[in-house]
Design an enzyme around this catalytic site. Sequence first.
Site, PDB file in Angstrom:
ATOM      1  N   TYR A  56       1.206  -1.108  -0.130  1.00 14.30           N
ATOM      2  CA  TYR A  56      -0.209  -0.170  -0.314  1.00 14.30           C
ATOM      3  C   TYR A  56       0.788   1.084  -0.298  1.00 14.30           C
ATOM      4  O   TYR A  56       1.116   1.565   0.589  1.00 14.30           O
ATOM      5  CB  TYR A  56      -0.989   0.032   1.397  1.00 14.30           C
ATOM      6  N   HIS A 125       0.272 -12.309   0.731  1.00 16.69           N
ATOM      7  CA  HIS A 125      -1.037 -10.900   0.184  1.00 16.69           C
ATOM      8  C   HIS A 125      -2.032 -12.069  -1.137  1.00 16.69           C
ATOM      9  O   HIS A 125      -2.693 -11.779  -1.428  1.00 16.69           O
ATOM     10  CB  HIS A 125      -0.141  -9.447  -0.319  1.00 16.69           C
ATOM     11  N   SER A 204     -12.748  -5.409   1.957  1.00 22.30           N
ATOM     12  CA  SER A 204     -13.687  -4.927   1.528  1.00 22.30           C
ATOM     13  C   SER A 204     -15.235  -5.214   1.632  1.00 22.30           C
ATOM     14  O   SER A 204     -16.092  -5.625   1.268  1.00 22.30           O
ATOM     15  CB  SER A 204     -12.994  -5.537  -0.120  1.00 22.30           C
ATOM     16  N   PRO A 205     -15.776  -5.157   2.967  1.00 20.68           N
ATOM     17  CA  PRO A 205     -17.128  -5.309   3.634  1.00 20.68           C
ATOM     18  C   PRO A 205     -17.698  -4.729   2.843  1.00 20.68           C
ATOM     19  O   PRO A 205     -19.331  -5.201   3.402  1.00 20.68           O
ATOM     20  CB  PRO A 205     -16.952  -6.023   5.009  1.00 20.68           C
ATOM     21  N   LEU A 206     -17.652  -4.064   2.897  1.00 18.42           N
ATOM     22  CA  LEU A 206     -18.364  -2.549   2.248  1.00 18.42           C
ATOM     23  C   LEU A 206     -18.336  -2.146   0.680  1.00 18.42           C
ATOM     24  O   LEU A 206     -18.954  -1.020   0.111  1.00 18.42           O
ATOM     25  CB  LEU A 206     -18.469  -0.981   2.572  1.00 18.42           C
ATOM     26  N   ARG A 208     -15.890  -2.306  -1.363  1.00 17.40           N
ATOM     27  CA  ARG A 208     -14.974  -1.525  -1.919  1.00 17.40           C
ATOM     28  C   ARG A 208     -16.233   0.367  -1.936  1.00 17.40           C
ATOM     29  O   ARG A 208     -16.081   1.436  -2.942  1.00 17.40           O
ATOM     30  CB  ARG A 208     -14.738  -1.462  -3.248  1.00 17.40           C
ATOM     31  N   GLY A 209     -16.948   0.303  -1.061  1.00 19.14           N
ATOM     32  CA  GLY A 209     -17.014   1.228  -0.765  1.00 19.14           C
ATOM     33  C   GLY A 209     -18.749   1.957  -1.583  1.00 19.14           C
ATOM     34  O   GLY A 209     -20.233   2.555  -1.015  1.00 19.14           O
ATOM     35  N   PHE A 210     -19.428   0.523  -2.255  1.00 16.80           N
ATOM     36  CA  PHE A 210     -20.295   0.487  -3.049  1.00 16.80           C
ATOM     37  C   PHE A 210     -21.944  -0.028  -2.377  1.00 16.80           C
ATOM     38  O   PHE A 210     -22.517   0.422  -2.176  1.00 16.80           O
ATOM     39  CB  PHE A 210     -20.466  -0.706  -4.769  1.00 16.80           C
TER      40      PHE A 210
END
Length: 326
Positions: A56, A125, A204-206, A208-210
Amino acid sequence: MEPRRLGKQGLTVSAMGLGCMGMSDAYGPADEAESIATIHRALNLGVNLLDTSDAYGPFTNEELVGRAIRGRRDEVRVATKFGFVGGTDGKGGGSIDGRPEYVREACDGSLRRLGVDHIDLYYQHRVDPNVPIEETVGAMAELVRRGKVRYLGLCEAAPATIRRAHAVHPITALQTEYSLWSRDPEDELIPTVRELGIGFVAYSPLGRGFLTGQLRRFEDLAADDWRRHRPRFQGENFRKNLELVDRVKQIAAAKQVTPAQLALAWLMAQEGVVPIPGTKRRKNVEENVAALGITLTREDLERIDEAAPKGAASGERYEDMSGVNR
């Protein structure tokens, strides 16, 4: 905050972690002062699992996390990763490296950037297809014996790979994308880790924001936001996925919670799952942590299953899926 045990190896973490990637990489501009304040707010709310990676930035996110936890190390379970050379998904012409000598080199670099004497949870990773997993995990196990690492994890590994790795040294956690629009792990991965006594960390439980319901147009994404290049955010896929989100929003409204909170509450209702929603803003951490207070009834879970069944999302998670689940 309720503690959760990741697998059978003894690593206890908060029921929800914090993904730190977006503070330095991939999701448009970030404010370092706000990012550090976000980490501090998370710690104050009882979140103790911080997730980062040497990819990152690359490297800059570990440095930021290191600055944020200075003086508070005892409160934190630091999780970081190695394997991508050149940035996330090989950005910048990079590659995946699982050679034992690279494992040792990468760990020393992460310890230095984080400013710590050990890493609590160290992940590969991505699996290197050119290096037997036994060799990579063997080198990771040596790091445990030397006290540089406490527990081992894998990211986006296939069931057969997980079994081979676990036979070399106990794997504490598998980290894979899992959410209401990425339910593929339910087929083989989750049964495998439950059988082996391995914890599951959902990145990414959301979506990726969507799944927050805040994104309504592709144009809302910043010019340097990596989601512009992800199939689910493009063209007809974007439109179809909005329909999924709108169904989730209806259920959330009936529960008087936000769509993000509903999505997180659903994940935390799954056995052995610890979500690590990423954010770079304090207000989002506060909203996410509030999801811990939501109780979902059997009827709620059935409605959610109908609204966001397995395979409902339109488009692949990545434009190139060859690097995951192998």
